[in-house]
Design an enzyme around this catalytic site. Structure first.
Site, PDB file in Angstrom:
ATOM      1  N   LYS A  11       0.141   4.297  -0.340  1.00 61.99           N
ATOM      2  CA  LYS A  11      -0.482   5.512   0.211  1.00 61.99           C
ATOM      3  C   LYS A  11      -0.255   6.680  -0.747  1.00 61.99           C
ATOM      4  O   LYS A  11      -0.237   6.474  -1.963  1.00 61.99           O
ATOM      5  CB  LYS A  11       0.038   5.775   1.626  1.00 61.99           C
ATOM      6  CG  LYS A  11      -0.055   4.511   2.497  1.00 61.99           C
ATOM      7  CD  LYS A  11       0.197   4.722   3.944  1.00 61.99           C
ATOM      8  CE  LYS A  11       0.066   3.394   4.658  1.00 61.99           C
ATOM      9  NZ  LYS A  11       0.180   3.507   6.095  1.00 61.99           N
ATOM     10  N   ASN A  66       0.863  -1.185   0.000  1.00 59.15           N
ATOM     11  CA  ASN A  66       0.000   0.000   0.000  1.00 59.15           C
ATOM     12  C   ASN A  66       0.899   1.234   0.000  1.00 59.15           C
ATOM     13  O   ASN A  66       1.453   1.592   1.032  1.00 59.15           O
ATOM     14  CB  ASN A  66      -0.897  -0.048   1.246  1.00 59.15           C
ATOM     15  CG  ASN A  66      -1.683   1.227   1.444  1.00 59.15           C
ATOM     16  OD1 ASN A  66      -1.828   2.032   0.520  1.00 59.15           O
ATOM     17  ND2 ASN A  66      -2.190   1.428   2.658  1.00 59.15           N
ATOM     18  N   SER A  74       3.740  -1.862  10.281  1.00 62.42           N
ATOM     19  CA  SER A  74       5.192  -1.943  10.498  1.00 62.42           C
ATOM     20  C   SER A  74       5.773  -3.321  10.190  1.00 62.42           C
ATOM     21  O   SER A  74       6.714  -3.757  10.852  1.00 62.42           O
ATOM     22  CB  SER A  74       5.560  -1.504  11.924  1.00 62.42           C
ATOM     23  OG  SER A  74       5.214  -0.142  12.105  1.00 62.42           O
ATOM     24  N   GLU A  88      -5.144  -4.591  10.811  1.00 63.21           N
ATOM     25  CA  GLU A  88      -4.067  -3.615  10.988  1.00 63.21           C
ATOM     26  C   GLU A  88      -4.297  -2.809  12.259  1.00 63.21           C
ATOM     27  O   GLU A  88      -5.096  -1.860  12.257  1.00 63.21           O
ATOM     28  CB  GLU A  88      -4.037  -2.638   9.807  1.00 63.21           C
ATOM     29  CG  GLU A  88      -3.797  -3.289   8.469  1.00 63.21           C
ATOM     30  CD  GLU A  88      -3.248  -2.274   7.467  1.00 63.21           C
ATOM     31  OE1 GLU A  88      -2.145  -2.509   6.969  1.00 63.21           O
ATOM     32  OE2 GLU A  88      -3.914  -1.254   7.219  1.00 63.21           O
ATOM     33  N   GLY A 142       2.871   2.529  10.611  1.00 65.64           N
ATOM     34  CA  GLY A 142       3.835   3.604  10.409  1.00 65.64           C
ATOM     35  C   GLY A 142       4.548   4.046  11.670  1.00 65.64           C
ATOM     36  O   GLY A 142       5.199   5.085  11.699  1.00 65.64           O
ATOM     37  N   GLU A 155      -6.538   4.919   7.812  1.00 63.14           N
ATOM     38  CA  GLU A 155      -6.330   6.339   7.493  1.00 63.14           C
ATOM     39  C   GLU A 155      -7.577   6.922   6.832  1.00 63.14           C
ATOM     40  O   GLU A 155      -7.880   8.109   7.007  1.00 63.14           O
ATOM     41  CB  GLU A 155      -5.086   6.495   6.600  1.00 63.14           C
ATOM     42  CG  GLU A 155      -3.820   6.254   7.417  1.00 63.14           C
ATOM     43  CD  GLU A 155      -2.649   5.677   6.644  1.00 63.14           C
ATOM     44  OE1 GLU A 155      -2.657   5.724   5.402  1.00 63.14           O
ATOM     45  OE2 GLU A 155      -1.717   5.162   7.297  1.00 63.14           O
ATOM     46  N   HIS A 214      -9.231   1.389   4.921  1.00 63.36           N
ATOM     47  CA  HIS A 214      -7.951   1.549   5.612  1.00 63.36           C
ATOM     48  C   HIS A 214      -8.152   2.506   6.781  1.00 63.36           C
ATOM     49  O   HIS A 214      -8.936   3.456   6.691  1.00 63.36           O
ATOM     50  CB  HIS A 214      -6.894   2.090   4.633  1.00 63.36           C
ATOM     51  CG  HIS A 214      -5.528   2.066   5.226  1.00 63.36           C
ATOM     52  ND1 HIS A 214      -5.100   3.045   6.092  1.00 63.36           N
ATOM     53  CD2 HIS A 214      -4.514   1.177   5.120  1.00 63.36           C
ATOM     54  CE1 HIS A 214      -3.866   2.744   6.487  1.00 63.36           C
ATOM     55  NE2 HIS A 214      -3.494   1.616   5.913  1.00 63.36           N
TER      56      HIS A 214
HETATM   57  P1  PGA Z   1       3.129   0.451   7.550  1.00 66.48           P
HETATM   58  O1  PGA Z   1       1.647   0.659   6.954  1.00 66.48           O
HETATM   59  O2  PGA Z   1       3.639  -0.855   6.998  1.00 66.48           O
HETATM   60  O3  PGA Z   1       3.917   1.636   7.037  1.00 66.48           O
HETATM   61  O4  PGA Z   1       3.008   0.432   9.022  1.00 66.48           O
HETATM   62  C1  PGA Z   1       0.783  -0.426   6.811  1.00 66.48           C
HETATM   63  C2  PGA Z   1      -0.521   0.055   6.259  1.00 66.48           C
HETATM   64  O5  PGA Z   1      -0.975   1.153   6.629  1.00 66.48           O
HETATM   65  O6  PGA Z   1      -1.167  -0.620   5.422  1.00 66.48           O
END
Ligand code: PGA
Length: 253
Positions: A11, A9, A216, A170, A176, A100, A98
């Site tokens: 983003k 992903n 992460s 998640e 992140g 976000e 997601h």
């Molecule tokens: P990350 O993001 O691997 O940077 O923690 C995962 C995600 O948001 O799908």
């Protein structure tokens, strides 16, 4: 039987030109590996989706995905993109819900259920995200919240439609942040999600559902997480932006 799926992903990262570079570099590294039946998905921004889909077209088990969609087919929704458009661009999957999008764009389970329907109606597969913020985990309410996200977003589906859904668990506190869920924490909630699916549909449907972990994930922790019996791959953010890291994770699946 379910397959491991590793999805990157991206983003809001990578221009169209940079997207081509990243996919080409990743494919070059992947060509040297035997990844078995693992499915690999690139999820670039909309503006690069068609070109990324073109780069992976015809490649076994490698696909492109969108990061979001609108639930209507077309119309006066400035700034939005429909599942029909995503399909026409050559993508096979769409990330839905997601954290976000839930957090910054106020997406609700009710809206996400409509998006899931739109994705399935186009013959695409949703990657439906769930997961709890830190305060919910600290209050030990994460099972409840994840159950609500899954029930309200997905459990209106027929068994046949549900069988096309990929779930990504998640934990928001791990996205992140560099703070990854422990192997045991991931296994515990993945097994719980699978139990919910058994209760709603049946054991065979649950056994066939891919449940990815996200938050992460890196080459250094991927093996431990994905060797858990109920963890079937990963939804990767930051590490998917570096070809060698993404391939390192794919090799661990
Ligand atoms: P990350 O993001 O691997 O940077 O923690 C995962 C995600 O948001 O799908």
């Amino acid at each position: 039987m379910r397959k491991n799926i590793i999805a990157g992903n991206w983003k809001m990262n990578k221009t169209p030109q940079e997207s081509t570079q990243l996919v080409e570099e990743t494919l070059q590294l992947l060509a040297k590996e035997n990844i078995g039946e693992t499915i690999v998905i690139f999820c670039p921004p909309f503006i690069a989706l068609e070109r990324v889909a073109g780069l992976v077209k015809g490649k076994k088990n490698i696909f492109a995905a969108a990061q979001n969609c609108h639930w209507e087919k077309s119309g006066a929704y400035t700034g939005e993109v429909s599942a029909a458009m995503i399909k026409a661009a050559g993508a096979a999957y769409v990330i839905i819900g997601h954290s976000e999008r839930r957090l910054y764009f106020n997406e609700t389970n009710e809206q996400l259920a409509k998006k899931v329907n739109a994705v399935l109606a186009e013959g695409l597969q949703p990657i439906y995200c769930c997961g709890e913020p830190l305060e919910v985990r600290e209050a030990n309410k994460h099972f409840e919240l994840v159950a609500q996200q899954i029930k309200e977003g997905l459990f209106h589906l027929s068994k046949d439609d549900f069988s096309k859904v990929v779930i990504a668990y998640e934990p928001v506190w791990a996205i992140g942040t560099g703070k990854v869920a422990s192997d045991e924490q991931a296994q515990e909630i993945h097994a719980y999600i699978r139990k919910l699916i058994t209760e709603k549909y049946d054991a065979a449907t649950a056994a066939n559902t891919t449940i990815q972990y996200g938050g992460s994930m890196k080459p250094s922790n991927a093996k431990g997480l994905m060797s858990q019996p109920d963890v079937d791959g990963g939804l990767i953010g930051g590490a998917a932006l570096v070809a060698a890291d993404f391939v390192g994770i794919i090799k661990s699946a």
